[in-house]
Design a protein around this motif. Sequence first.
Motif, PDB file in Angstrom:
ATOM      1  N   PHE A 155     -68.145 -26.446 -19.512  1.00  0.00           N
ATOM      2  CA  PHE A 155     -69.397 -27.198 -19.620  1.00  0.00           C
ATOM      3  C   PHE A 155     -70.339 -26.511 -20.599  1.00  0.00           C
ATOM      4  O   PHE A 155     -70.251 -25.304 -20.824  1.00  0.00           O
ATOM      5  CB  PHE A 155     -70.059 -27.372 -18.237  1.00  0.00           C
ATOM      6  CG  PHE A 155     -70.458 -26.079 -17.578  1.00  0.00           C
ATOM      7  CD1 PHE A 155     -69.552 -25.352 -16.831  1.00  0.00           C
ATOM      8  CD2 PHE A 155     -71.755 -25.580 -17.715  1.00  0.00           C
ATOM      9  CE1 PHE A 155     -69.912 -24.152 -16.235  1.00  0.00           C
ATOM     10  CE2 PHE A 155     -72.122 -24.376 -17.116  1.00  0.00           C
ATOM     11  CZ  PHE A 155     -71.196 -23.665 -16.370  1.00  0.00           C
TER      12      PHE A 155
ATOM     13  N   LEU B 250     -84.948 -26.535 -14.675  1.00  0.00           N
ATOM     14  CA  LEU B 250     -83.981 -25.649 -15.309  1.00  0.00           C
ATOM     15  C   LEU B 250     -84.237 -25.466 -16.801  1.00  0.00           C
ATOM     16  O   LEU B 250     -83.628 -24.617 -17.445  1.00  0.00           O
ATOM     17  CB  LEU B 250     -82.584 -26.231 -15.077  1.00  0.00           C
ATOM     18  CG  LEU B 250     -81.424 -25.262 -15.077  1.00  0.00           C
ATOM     19  CD1 LEU B 250     -81.597 -24.189 -14.037  1.00  0.00           C
ATOM     20  CD2 LEU B 250     -80.130 -26.017 -14.871  1.00  0.00           C
TER      21      LEU B 250
ATOM     22  N   GLY C 139     -69.978 -25.917  -9.694  1.00  0.00           N
ATOM     23  CA  GLY C 139     -69.904 -25.717  -8.237  1.00  0.00           C
ATOM     24  C   GLY C 139     -69.069 -24.492  -7.881  1.00  0.00           C
ATOM     25  O   GLY C 139     -69.565 -23.534  -7.264  1.00  0.00           O
TER      26      GLY C 139
ATOM     27  N   GLU D 192     -80.671 -33.131 -23.299  1.00  0.00           N
ATOM     28  CA  GLU D 192     -79.372 -32.994 -22.652  1.00  0.00           C
ATOM     29  C   GLU D 192     -78.596 -34.288 -22.852  1.00  0.00           C
ATOM     30  O   GLU D 192     -79.186 -35.365 -22.877  1.00  0.00           O
ATOM     31  CB  GLU D 192     -79.528 -32.733 -21.144  1.00  0.00           C
ATOM     32  CG  GLU D 192     -78.171 -32.442 -20.484  1.00  0.00           C
ATOM     33  CD  GLU D 192     -78.225 -32.307 -18.953  1.00  0.00           C
ATOM     34  OE1 GLU D 192     -79.328 -32.276 -18.402  1.00  0.00           O
ATOM     35  OE2 GLU D 192     -77.142 -32.251 -18.357  1.00  0.00           O
TER      36      GLU D 192
ATOM     37  N   LEU E 230     -60.332 -32.952 -19.452  1.00  0.00           N
ATOM     38  CA  LEU E 230     -60.072 -32.628 -18.050  1.00  0.00           C
ATOM     39  C   LEU E 230     -59.303 -31.314 -17.982  1.00  0.00           C
ATOM     40  O   LEU E 230     -58.603 -30.958 -18.929  1.00  0.00           O
ATOM     41  CB  LEU E 230     -59.213 -33.720 -17.394  1.00  0.00           C
ATOM     42  CG  LEU E 230     -59.763 -35.143 -17.421  1.00  0.00           C
ATOM     43  CD1 LEU E 230     -58.702 -36.131 -16.965  1.00  0.00           C
ATOM     44  CD2 LEU E 230     -60.995 -35.230 -16.518  1.00  0.00           C
TER      45      LEU E 230
HETATM   46  C1  LIG Z   1     -77.131 -28.522 -24.409  1.00  0.00           C
HETATM   47  C2  LIG Z   1     -77.010 -28.383 -22.911  1.00  0.00           C
HETATM   48  C3  LIG Z   1     -77.523 -27.258 -22.301  1.00  0.00           C
HETATM   49  C4  LIG Z   1     -77.410 -27.103 -20.931  1.00  0.00           C
HETATM   50  N1  LIG Z   1     -77.901 -25.974 -20.363  1.00  0.00           N
HETATM   51  C5  LIG Z   1     -77.734 -25.767 -19.042  1.00  0.00           C
HETATM   52  C6  LIG Z   1     -78.164 -24.559 -18.423  1.00  0.00           C
HETATM   53  O1  LIG Z   1     -78.714 -23.681 -19.079  1.00  0.00           O
HETATM   54  N2  LIG Z   1     -77.935 -24.402 -17.108  1.00  0.00           N
HETATM   55  C7  LIG Z   1     -77.304 -25.376 -16.356  1.00  0.00           C
HETATM   56  O2  LIG Z   1     -77.101 -25.169 -15.163  1.00  0.00           O
HETATM   57  N3  LIG Z   1     -76.923 -26.531 -16.902  1.00  0.00           N
HETATM   58  C8  LIG Z   1     -77.093 -26.756 -18.227  1.00  0.00           C
HETATM   59  N4  LIG Z   1     -76.671 -27.925 -18.785  1.00  0.00           N
HETATM   60  C9  LIG Z   1     -76.105 -28.957 -17.926  1.00  0.00           C
HETATM   61  C10 LIG Z   1     -74.680 -28.617 -17.611  1.00  0.00           C
HETATM   62  O3  LIG Z   1     -73.901 -28.715 -18.768  1.00  0.00           O
HETATM   63  C11 LIG Z   1     -74.144 -29.564 -16.564  1.00  0.00           C
HETATM   64  O4  LIG Z   1     -74.799 -29.330 -15.380  1.00  0.00           O
HETATM   65  C12 LIG Z   1     -72.667 -29.328 -16.413  1.00  0.00           C
HETATM   66  O5  LIG Z   1     -71.995 -30.030 -17.428  1.00  0.00           O
HETATM   67  C13 LIG Z   1     -72.152 -29.748 -15.133  1.00  0.00           C
HETATM   68  O6  LIG Z   1     -70.775 -29.554 -15.233  1.00  0.00           O
HETATM   69  P1  LIG Z   1     -69.867 -29.774 -14.043  1.00  0.00           P
HETATM   70  O7  LIG Z   1     -68.515 -29.869 -14.620  1.00  0.00           O
HETATM   71  O8  LIG Z   1     -70.085 -28.754 -13.007  1.00  0.00           O
HETATM   72  O9  LIG Z   1     -70.350 -31.164 -13.523  1.00  0.00           O
HETATM   73  P2  LIG Z   1     -69.445 -32.443 -13.422  1.00  0.00           P
HETATM   74  O10 LIG Z   1     -68.798 -32.458 -12.103  1.00  0.00           O
HETATM   75  O11 LIG Z   1     -68.581 -32.574 -14.601  1.00  0.00           O
HETATM   76  O12 LIG Z   1     -70.535 -33.508 -13.497  1.00  0.00           O
HETATM   77  C14 LIG Z   1     -70.770 -34.185 -14.730  1.00  0.00           C
HETATM   78  C15 LIG Z   1     -70.443 -35.635 -14.522  1.00  0.00           C
HETATM   79  O13 LIG Z   1     -69.046 -35.742 -14.579  1.00  0.00           O
HETATM   80  C16 LIG Z   1     -68.587 -36.560 -13.547  1.00  0.00           C
HETATM   81  N5  LIG Z   1     -67.469 -35.916 -12.846  1.00  0.00           N
HETATM   82  C17 LIG Z   1     -67.428 -35.431 -11.597  1.00  0.00           C
HETATM   83  N6  LIG Z   1     -66.236 -34.928 -11.295  1.00  0.00           N
HETATM   84  C18 LIG Z   1     -65.477 -35.106 -12.373  1.00  0.00           C
HETATM   85  C19 LIG Z   1     -64.127 -34.777 -12.675  1.00  0.00           C
HETATM   86  N7  LIG Z   1     -63.289 -34.191 -11.786  1.00  0.00           N
HETATM   87  N8  LIG Z   1     -63.672 -35.059 -13.921  1.00  0.00           N
HETATM   88  C20 LIG Z   1     -64.484 -35.665 -14.810  1.00  0.00           C
HETATM   89  N9  LIG Z   1     -65.758 -35.996 -14.559  1.00  0.00           N
HETATM   90  C21 LIG Z   1     -66.250 -35.718 -13.359  1.00  0.00           C
HETATM   91  C22 LIG Z   1     -69.718 -36.806 -12.601  1.00  0.00           C
HETATM   92  O14 LIG Z   1     -69.852 -38.189 -12.456  1.00  0.00           O
HETATM   93  C23 LIG Z   1     -70.924 -36.160 -13.206  1.00  0.00           C
HETATM   94  O15 LIG Z   1     -71.946 -37.077 -13.424  1.00  0.00           O
HETATM   95  C24 LIG Z   1     -76.797 -28.109 -20.149  1.00  0.00           C
HETATM   96  C25 LIG Z   1     -76.295 -29.244 -20.757  1.00  0.00           C
HETATM   97  C26 LIG Z   1     -76.393 -29.390 -22.126  1.00  0.00           C
HETATM   98  C27 LIG Z   1     -75.845 -30.627 -22.758  1.00  0.00           C
END
Ligand SMILES: Cc1cc2nc3c(=O)[nH]c(=O)nc-3n(C[C@H](O)[C@H](O)[C@H](O)COP(=O)(O)OP(=O)(O)OC[C@H]3O[C@@H](n4cnc5c(N)ncnc54)[C@H](O)[C@@H]3O)c2cc1C
Lengths: 329, 278
Positions: free
Chosen positions: B54, B118, B80, B238, A240
């Motif tokens: 991420f 994507l 976001g 993923e 986190l």
């Molecule tokens: C190998 C790999 C390659 C990738 N390549 C791409 C790419 O090229 N382009 C791309 O756009 N994406 C890619 N992704 C996906 C990308 O990593 C995710 O969309 C990203 O992790 C989202 O992060 P976030 O923190 O914005 O989302 P989060 O908000 O973290 O969402 C992830 C999950 O965490 C939970 N969550 C929500 N809020 C919180 C919080 N405050 N604390 C903890 N957990 C929470 C939610 O339930 C949600 O399901 C890839 C993923 C992998 C594994």
Amino acid sequence: MAPQYIANHNLPLLLERLRRYAELHGPVRGEDGVVRFAAIAPGTLPDLSALRTLLPPKKYLLHPQETILNYTAAAGYQLQAEDVRSLILFGLHPCDLAGINYLDRVFLGDAPDPLYAARRATLTLIGISCTPDEFCSCHILPSPLNALSDLFLCSVDEGLIVTSGSPRGDELLDGVKDLLEEWEGAVPEDSRRFFGHAEAEQVRPEPDATLPEWQEFASHCLGCGACSLCCPTCYCFDVLEFCGLDSCSAERVRQWDNCLFKSHAEVAGGTNFRKERAERFLYRYRHKYRGFGPLQGVPSCVGCGRCRVVCPAGLDLRPLAERLEGRPL
Amino acid sequence: MNRDLPIPAVISAIRPLTVDTSLVTLNTEPHHPVASSFLPGQFLELSLPGAGEFPVSYCGFPSVDGSIELCIRHIGHVTGPLRTAVPGDAAAVRGPFGHGFPLLAYVGQDLLLIAGGLGIAPLRSLLLALLAQRELWGRLTLLYGARETGALLFTDELLELQNRGMVELQLTVDHLEHCFDGPPYCRVALLPVLLDQLDLEPDRTCAAICGPPVVYPLLVSRLRQLGLSDDRIHLSLERRMKCGVGRCGHCAVGTRLCCVDGPVFSLAELAGIEGALG
Ligand SMILES: Cc1cc2nc3c(=O)[nH]c(=O)nc-3n(C[C@H](O)[C@H](O)[C@H](O)COP(=O)(O)OP(=O)(O)OC[C@H]3O[C@@H](n4cnc5c(N)ncnc54)[C@H](O)[C@@H]3O)c2cc1C
Ligand code: SF4
Ligand code: SF4
Ligand code: FES
């Protein structure tokens, strides 16, 4: 050279001597009756009769919640620096030693985890033999038999045979040599175990995901996560980030996570790779009996029995594991 | 290289590609491996200070000047806030991590790239790498599908390559929006349907796939019908990832770790693993 022996009545003296080297922790029974790893107060003895502590010693190496990075606009991200104090863990059972050995393999590999490595370097491990109960499966697993420690104490009549397993152990032995005697009696064949046998690690075929047992377990499991919390080789963590009030600093924190929680496999967008509890159970099973990644084929379960003791639903994976792994557990 | 410490990077450009997706260009230390030495299909960990970190696939070509191209969908609590970032904002990166597409094994082969949604991000990186040494490979075909035409990314760039005869391109969308004509060559069909009319030589073709998990089972069964063996089919998977380096325990696929052993796996490696394709 005859084995070295320390008489039980010299134990308090041994502890006082060890205290000169580092802070001394071991299994201590609290006023609530719970046995935990904690500081052994001067003049008191650890509870060496207790079979298992509530939490395993992993808490010393991976804190339930800890800062791993600090961010400032000027310096960017910086690794968390920590004043690590030297610590002797006294009275670790072979399963807990094996648990630490397993964590070492995960966190001290080619690129060591900075916090883990710093803490581990200042930790001295003193193991002690014990007698398993019906919850344990240590005596059938190879890892507790082969577990490494700096010193190991093997109970015999009226005292403990002491063996060193490292230069650090040699140093400690040298410092307490006036308390040691030569042991004239018989030495148990394996100084760690009173019975049991080791088996080679091997890669086995994927467990059958369609077995009804997964559903059966899932229907009884409450998803409380207690089994992972108290497991010496469950190390999953979540990460986190907290933004400072000045909004130009931040702190990144990791905290123990749990593969039986639904969120464990959820990704952004709502996809969940282990929606069903049965899938999460299989995940736990794979880690405990098969090992992940570089440790594929190395079971992480060290047989401490904690998961079986704490499970409010009384779940026990052993009968299924015996079938799938093709050996008694 | 310390794999645990993100090194500073600056956001040098953000170009919106669709309503929820942007092409983000970062600048970090010149000659740093995080920008200069990765294989297509590998990923890095991108930090947005104060928000979190991420995993994200490389979308561009390795650079020695420290620039990194990423295609990011803004859907979570870190991705976001990135939508409103502006050039000059601070970020941080660590990587490269994982195993990418097996370029060495591709030498002399026909390549069939299949991207869903994507999934085009890592496959664009693969395509750029293949085009940079065009003479090393046989036919290059890209099948690319998205939900609707507005969600197709990099179409100008891809059509340009098609027009120059560099790649055989087929685009498809699940459905057409009311007021849009699709771009040229765009069909209305589910991605696996594009495989129906493909003539390929299964003994000299390798498939590289990245898309949402829902399309994997159908794609895989069609490719097998076409005669491709499982070791000729590579997929990028993923998973939830919290460390990228094999320690946080979140990303196992069977007993392999997606972050270390993947995210690109051959179908042969995934044999017998229930739920591997998602
Ligand atoms: C190998 C790999 C390659 C990738 N390549 C791409 C790419 O090229 N382009 C791309 O756009 N994406 C890619 N992704 C996906 C990308 O990593 C995710 O969309 C990203 O992790 C989202 O992060 P976030 O923190 O914005 O989302 P989060 O908000 O973290 O969402 C992830 C999950 O965490 C939970 N969550 C929500 N809020 C919180 C919080 N405050 N604390 C903890 N957990 C929470 C939610 O339930 C949600 O399901 C890839 C993923 C992998 C594994
Ligand atoms: S799985 Fe259970 S018996 Fe095995 S090490 Fe973990 S807590 Fe102990
Ligand atoms: S302790 Fe028992 S009930 Fe709780 S999560 Fe583990 S198996 Fe399920
Ligand atoms: S992302 Fe942490 S183990 Fe794979």
